[in-house]
Motif scaffolding. Structure first.
Motif, PDB file in Angstrom:
ATOM      1  N   GLU A 223      -2.539   4.360  -9.619  1.00 16.13           N
ATOM      2  CA  GLU A 223      -1.744   3.513  -9.438  1.00 16.13           C
ATOM      3  C   GLU A 223      -2.424   2.602  -8.300  1.00 16.13           C
ATOM      4  O   GLU A 223      -2.043   0.989  -7.913  1.00 16.13           O
ATOM      5  N   CYS A 224      -3.798   2.915  -8.627  1.00 15.50           N
ATOM      6  CA  CYS A 224      -4.351   1.102  -7.718  1.00 15.50           C
ATOM      7  C   CYS A 224      -4.504  -0.008  -9.280  1.00 15.50           C
ATOM      8  O   CYS A 224      -5.517   0.520 -10.038  1.00 15.50           O
ATOM      9  N   GLY A 225      -4.324  -1.068  -8.183  1.00 20.15           N
ATOM     10  CA  GLY A 225      -5.224  -2.161  -9.439  1.00 20.15           C
ATOM     11  C   GLY A 225      -6.658  -2.347  -9.185  1.00 20.15           C
ATOM     12  O   GLY A 225      -6.469  -3.807  -9.956  1.00 20.15           O
ATOM     13  N   GLY A 226      -7.107  -1.947  -8.254  1.00 13.87           N
ATOM     14  CA  GLY A 226      -8.533  -2.141  -8.414  1.00 13.87           C
ATOM     15  C   GLY A 226      -9.646  -2.110  -8.957  1.00 13.87           C
ATOM     16  O   GLY A 226     -10.461  -3.496  -9.718  1.00 13.87           O
ATOM     17  N   CYS A 227      -9.273  -1.289  -9.871  1.00 16.69           N
ATOM     18  CA  CYS A 227     -10.173  -0.652 -11.551  1.00 16.69           C
ATOM     19  C   CYS A 227     -10.112  -1.069 -12.154  1.00 16.69           C
ATOM     20  O   CYS A 227      -8.305  -0.783 -12.947  1.00 16.69           O
TER      21      CYS A 227
ATOM     22  N   LEU B 183       4.795  -2.245   7.656  1.00 12.79           N
ATOM     23  CA  LEU B 183       6.503  -1.993   7.503  1.00 12.79           C
ATOM     24  C   LEU B 183       7.547  -1.895   8.597  1.00 12.79           C
ATOM     25  O   LEU B 183       6.805  -2.016   9.715  1.00 12.79           O
ATOM     26  N   SER B 184       8.342  -1.840   8.114  1.00 11.59           N
ATOM     27  CA  SER B 184       9.745  -1.283   9.431  1.00 11.59           C
ATOM     28  C   SER B 184       8.743  -0.477  10.361  1.00 11.59           C
ATOM     29  O   SER B 184       8.153   1.314   9.121  1.00 11.59           O
ATOM     30  N   GLY B 185       9.780  -0.196  11.248  1.00 13.91           N
ATOM     31  CA  GLY B 185       9.467   1.225  11.651  1.00 13.91           C
ATOM     32  C   GLY B 185       8.534   1.746  12.219  1.00 13.91           C
ATOM     33  O   GLY B 185       7.536   3.129  12.728  1.00 13.91           O
ATOM     34  N   GLY B 186       6.790   0.442  12.506  1.00 11.85           N
ATOM     35  CA  GLY B 186       5.834   0.723  13.251  1.00 11.85           C
ATOM     36  C   GLY B 186       5.317   1.413  12.273  1.00 11.85           C
ATOM     37  O   GLY B 186       3.541   2.214  12.496  1.00 11.85           O
ATOM     38  N   HIS B 187       5.586   1.621  10.564  1.00 12.90           N
ATOM     39  CA  HIS B 187       4.168   2.286   9.724  1.00 12.90           C
ATOM     40  C   HIS B 187       3.415   0.910   9.045  1.00 12.90           C
ATOM     41  O   HIS B 187       3.631  -0.350   9.554  1.00 12.90           O
ATOM     42  N   VAL B 188       2.226   1.335   8.968  1.00 10.70           N
ATOM     43  CA  VAL B 188       1.023   0.489   8.043  1.00 10.70           C
ATOM     44  C   VAL B 188       0.721   1.051   6.767  1.00 10.70           C
ATOM     45  O   VAL B 188       0.343   2.073   6.809  1.00 10.70           O
ATOM     46  N   VAL B 189      -0.135   0.457   6.014  1.00 13.36           N
ATOM     47  CA  VAL B 189      -0.566   0.588   5.196  1.00 13.36           C
ATOM     48  C   VAL B 189      -1.558  -0.254   4.686  1.00 13.36           C
ATOM     49  O   VAL B 189      -1.730  -1.463   4.886  1.00 13.36           O
ATOM     50  N   ALA B 190      -2.634   0.129   4.127  1.00 16.03           N
ATOM     51  CA  ALA B 190      -3.671  -0.138   4.268  1.00 16.03           C
ATOM     52  C   ALA B 190      -4.603  -0.199   2.799  1.00 16.03           C
ATOM     53  O   ALA B 190      -4.901   0.936   2.749  1.00 16.03           O
ATOM     54  N   GLY B 191      -4.875  -0.988   1.747  1.00 18.65           N
ATOM     55  CA  GLY B 191      -6.090  -0.616   0.580  1.00 18.65           C
ATOM     56  C   GLY B 191      -6.042  -1.911  -0.316  1.00 18.65           C
ATOM     57  O   GLY B 191      -5.610  -2.958  -0.171  1.00 18.65           O
ATOM     58  N   PHE B 192      -5.409  -1.577  -1.472  1.00 21.62           N
ATOM     59  CA  PHE B 192      -5.846  -2.358  -2.270  1.00 21.62           C
ATOM     60  C   PHE B 192      -3.882  -2.928  -2.838  1.00 21.62           C
ATOM     61  O   PHE B 192      -3.634  -1.509  -3.172  1.00 21.62           O
ATOM     62  N   HIS B 193      -4.103  -3.634  -3.986  1.00 23.35           N
ATOM     63  CA  HIS B 193      -2.964  -4.154  -4.711  1.00 23.35           C
ATOM     64  C   HIS B 193      -2.339  -2.514  -5.536  1.00 23.35           C
ATOM     65  O   HIS B 193      -3.140  -2.647  -6.495  1.00 23.35           O
ATOM     66  N   ALA B 194      -0.888  -2.798  -5.490  1.00 22.36           N
ATOM     67  CA  ALA B 194      -0.896  -1.809  -6.839  1.00 22.36           C
ATOM     68  C   ALA B 194      -1.022  -1.819  -8.680  1.00 22.36           C
ATOM     69  O   ALA B 194      -0.546  -3.335  -8.440  1.00 22.36           O
ATOM     70  N   LEU B 195      -1.165  -0.674  -9.495  1.00 19.97           N
ATOM     71  CA  LEU B 195      -1.330  -1.451 -10.415  1.00 19.97           C
ATOM     72  C   LEU B 195      -0.419  -2.734 -11.034  1.00 19.97           C
ATOM     73  O   LEU B 195      -0.325  -3.374 -11.294  1.00 19.97           O
ATOM     74  N   HIS B 196       0.769  -2.204 -11.161  1.00 20.30           N
ATOM     75  CA  HIS B 196       2.205  -2.394 -11.733  1.00 20.30           C
ATOM     76  C   HIS B 196       3.443  -3.231 -11.059  1.00 20.30           C
ATOM     77  O   HIS B 196       4.007  -3.497 -10.809  1.00 20.30           O
ATOM     78  N   ARG B 197       3.004  -2.818  -9.193  1.00 22.47           N
ATOM     79  CA  ARG B 197       3.949  -4.093  -8.412  1.00 22.47           C
ATOM     80  C   ARG B 197       2.207  -4.700  -7.773  1.00 22.47           C
ATOM     81  O   ARG B 197       1.999  -4.129  -5.795  1.00 22.47           O
ATOM     82  N   PRO B 198       1.797  -5.976  -7.935  1.00 23.35           N
ATOM     83  CA  PRO B 198       0.849  -6.542  -6.922  1.00 23.35           C
ATOM     84  C   PRO B 198       1.572  -6.380  -5.538  1.00 23.35           C
ATOM     85  O   PRO B 198       0.189  -7.295  -4.628  1.00 23.35           O
ATOM     86  N   ALA B 199       3.052  -6.687  -5.464  1.00 28.25           N
ATOM     87  CA  ALA B 199       2.947  -7.015  -4.416  1.00 28.25           C
ATOM     88  C   ALA B 199       2.453  -6.475  -3.581  1.00 28.25           C
ATOM     89  O   ALA B 199       2.789  -5.851  -1.414  1.00 28.25           O
ATOM     90  N   HIS B 200       2.549  -5.296  -3.205  1.00 29.70           N
ATOM     91  CA  HIS B 200       2.275  -3.255  -2.859  1.00 29.70           C
ATOM     92  C   HIS B 200       1.363  -3.346  -3.250  1.00 29.70           C
ATOM     93  O   HIS B 200      -0.115  -3.391  -3.452  1.00 29.70           O
ATOM     94  N   ILE B 201       1.448  -2.425  -1.648  1.00 28.48           N
ATOM     95  CA  ILE B 201      -0.249  -2.115  -1.225  1.00 28.48           C
ATOM     96  C   ILE B 201      -0.525  -0.925  -1.851  1.00 28.48           C
ATOM     97  O   ILE B 201       0.244   0.404  -0.755  1.00 28.48           O
ATOM     98  N   VAL B 202      -1.141   0.104  -1.989  1.00 28.83           N
ATOM     99  CA  VAL B 202      -1.601   1.384  -2.125  1.00 28.83           C
ATOM    100  C   VAL B 202      -2.362   2.168  -0.485  1.00 28.83           C
ATOM    101  O   VAL B 202      -3.724   1.329  -0.549  1.00 28.83           O
ATOM    102  N   ASP B 203      -2.393   3.125  -0.320  1.00 25.91           N
ATOM    103  CA  ASP B 203      -3.016   3.110   1.078  1.00 25.91           C
ATOM    104  C   ASP B 203      -4.441   3.657   0.744  1.00 25.91           C
ATOM    105  O   ASP B 203      -4.217   5.088  -0.216  1.00 25.91           O
ATOM    106  N   ILE B 204      -5.474   3.510   0.587  1.00 29.22           N
ATOM    107  CA  ILE B 204      -6.822   3.905   0.702  1.00 29.22           C
ATOM    108  C   ILE B 204      -7.930   4.541   1.850  1.00 29.22           C
ATOM    109  O   ILE B 204      -7.822   3.223   2.886  1.00 29.22           O
ATOM    110  N   ASP B 205      -8.086   5.668   2.259  1.00 32.37           N
ATOM    111  CA  ASP B 205      -8.264   5.762   3.370  1.00 32.37           C
ATOM    112  C   ASP B 205     -10.121   6.166   2.861  1.00 32.37           C
ATOM    113  O   ASP B 205     -10.592   4.790   2.296  1.00 32.37           O
ATOM    114  N   SER B 206     -10.389   7.441   2.263  1.00 31.64           N
ATOM    115  CA  SER B 206     -11.947   6.869   1.974  1.00 31.64           C
ATOM    116  C   SER B 206     -11.942   7.567   0.053  1.00 31.64           C
ATOM    117  O   SER B 206     -13.373   7.801  -0.197  1.00 31.64           O
ATOM    118  N   GLU B 207     -10.754   7.232  -0.376  1.00 35.79           N
ATOM    119  CA  GLU B 207     -11.001   7.528  -1.797  1.00 35.79           C
ATOM    120  C   GLU B 207     -11.768   6.670  -3.087  1.00 35.79           C
ATOM    121  O   GLU B 207     -11.963   7.195  -3.908  1.00 35.79           O
TER     122      GLU B 207
END
Length: 448
Positions: free
Chosen positions: A76-80, A136-160
């Motif tokens: 799902e992640c577009g980083g690699c 995001l709405s509702g106080g949610h937070v997502v932090a990581g890298f841009h998604a593979l097929h949806r670059p405007a979206h962020i894939v949440d990444i911790d230590s993976e």
């Protein structure tokens, strides 16, 4: 055909890392996460008159070079782009990316595929990594890298993620845990970019750059909550006029000081050292092969010299070098490096003078030279530079490129006045489609 599933035979990998196959209607389709020799079922996601993009549904018959990607987020992640390809085959394809660009864009069709020097570390090699945070709405937070097929979206990444140095990965987990509910201790912006980088002696510490939000953000609270960084730099998102506050640094010892903008540096220290050693050797060999010729005051020009890695190393060999750099903070770092090297080497140190400005403005005033070193940004040389070179041609050009396409374009602009003698590549970015190339060109024409 849009959104239809079709079975394809993958016949290659493109420069961006996507597999290349053919649809039944003859269109070329690019499919991430596939490789040459795969038989795969894909879904057509986007159609253009001559090409299409697809997504992998299922590998029906895997290629010999296919391996299981080590990252849990790879699908799902577009980083690699190349974790699914064996490392040996990654190197082979990166060499092909270079020769393909030289043939397709540069018109050089008889260039042998270069050796690609492997990275000493295939994972955990990055000394710097950037993450994007979105609120995001509702106080949610997502932090990581841009998604593979949806670059405007962020894939949440911790230590993976397996590319950052282990210390950076650990610090990122602590930062996530310490920024509070809804990331309340970060600037109040919808999108924030955070860059972690190794710092201090031998990379023993970590600095954090936070980009976004308004000036006046109180980073002290985050600093105390996380407790794992040496310093935090804040770069507000609003435009600043000349002379206004830019970055601010919150120091480990307390207080806030002005801080310079971080200059460009390679993210893979071990592989970058192999690249640097090769460039220095090429420069010294070029001068030794022409010892009978009277040399100009500065026989070597180091264009786009950054903080002076090449120039300082060459001056340490007793050579005279002039560097060109437009970033004021990089110029200051380069000059500081010169002062330190002069104190260290004393009389053995040659000369390294750094001039601040654009290459296209300063190069005509510095030519001629025996060796001209280029290490431009991904966009390559300014359009005026090739003509400036041909007007007062240096005997040898060393072009260090992070983009085979712009390298090929610039070599073509030099026409038949220069011959491409040697080509070597270095893998500074394992698991991705990026590659660093060093082209050695020799003048064979008549200066215009």
């Amino acid at each position: 055909m849009l959104k239809e599933e079709v079975d394809v035979e993958v016949r290659g990998i493109g420069a961006g890392g996507s597999g290349i196959a053919d649809l039944p209607d003859g269109r070329v389709v690019f499919v991430p996460r596939t490789t040459e020799g795969d038989r795969a079922r894909i879904r057509v996601e986007r159609i253009r008159p001559r090409w299409a993009r697809g997504s992998l549904v299922e590998v029906l018959d895997p290629a010999r070079s296919r391996v299981n990607p080590p990252c849990k987020k790879y699908t799902e992640c577009g980083g690699c782009q190349l974790q699914h390809v064996s490392y040996e085959d990654q190197l082979t394809w990166k060499g092909r990316f270079i020769t393909d660009a030289l043939a397709r864009i540069g018109g050089l069709r008889k260039v042998s595929t270069p050796e690609v020097v492997p990275s000493p570390s295939r994972l955990r090699y990055r000394n710097r990594v950037s993450f994007t945070l979105r609120r995001l709405s509702g106080g949610h937070v997502v932090a990581g890298f841009h998604a593979l097929h949806r670059p405007a979206h962020i894939v949440d990444i911790d230590s993976e993620c397996l590319l950052p140095h282990q210390k950076l990965s650990q610090t990122w987990s602590k930062l996530r845990a310490g920024w509070g509910k809804s990331a309340e201790l970060l600037p109040s912006a919808g999108r924030i970019r955070m860059t972690l980088g190794l710092s201090g002696e031998n990379g023993a510490e970590v600095d954090l750059v936070v980009e976004g939000g308004r000036s006046g953000w109180d980073g002290e609270r985050l600093f105390k909550s996380v407790g794992a960084v040496r310093a935090i730099w804040h770069r507000p998102s609003e435009n600043k006029s000349a002379g206004e506050e830019r970055d601010r640094m919150i120091l480990a010892g307390g207080g806030v000081l002005d801080a310079p903008t971080p200059t460009f540096a390679q993210v893979n220290d071990e592989a970058a050292e192999l690249l640097r050693t090769h460039v220095i050797k090429c420069c010294t060999s070029a001068l030794q092969s022409n010892e009978q010729v009277a040399l100009p005051t500065f026989p070597i020009i180091d264009a786009y010299c950054g903080s002076g890695a090449y120039g300082s190393a060459l001056a340490s060999e007793g050579l005279s070098v002039v560097g060109i750099e437009s970033d004021p903070s990089a110029v200051e770092q380069a000059r500081a490096s010169v002062r330190a090297k002069m104190a260290q080497h004393n009389k053995e140190f040659g000369r390294f003078e750094v001039q601040e400005g654009l290459v296209e403005d300063l190069l005509p005033t510095l030519l001629p030279a025996e060796v001209l070193v280029f290490n431009p940004p991904r966009s390559g040389l300014h359009e005026d530079v090739p003509a400036q070179i041909l007007a007062n041609a240096p005997r040898r050009i060393l072009y260090v490129s992070c983009d085979p396409a712009t390298l090929a374009r610039d070599v073509k602009r030099l026409g038949d006045q220069y011959a491409l003698d040697r080509l070597r590549a270095f893998d500074l970015f394992p698991q991705t489609a990026h590659v660093e190339a060093v082209a050695e060109l020799t003048f064979r024409g008549v200066a215009q």
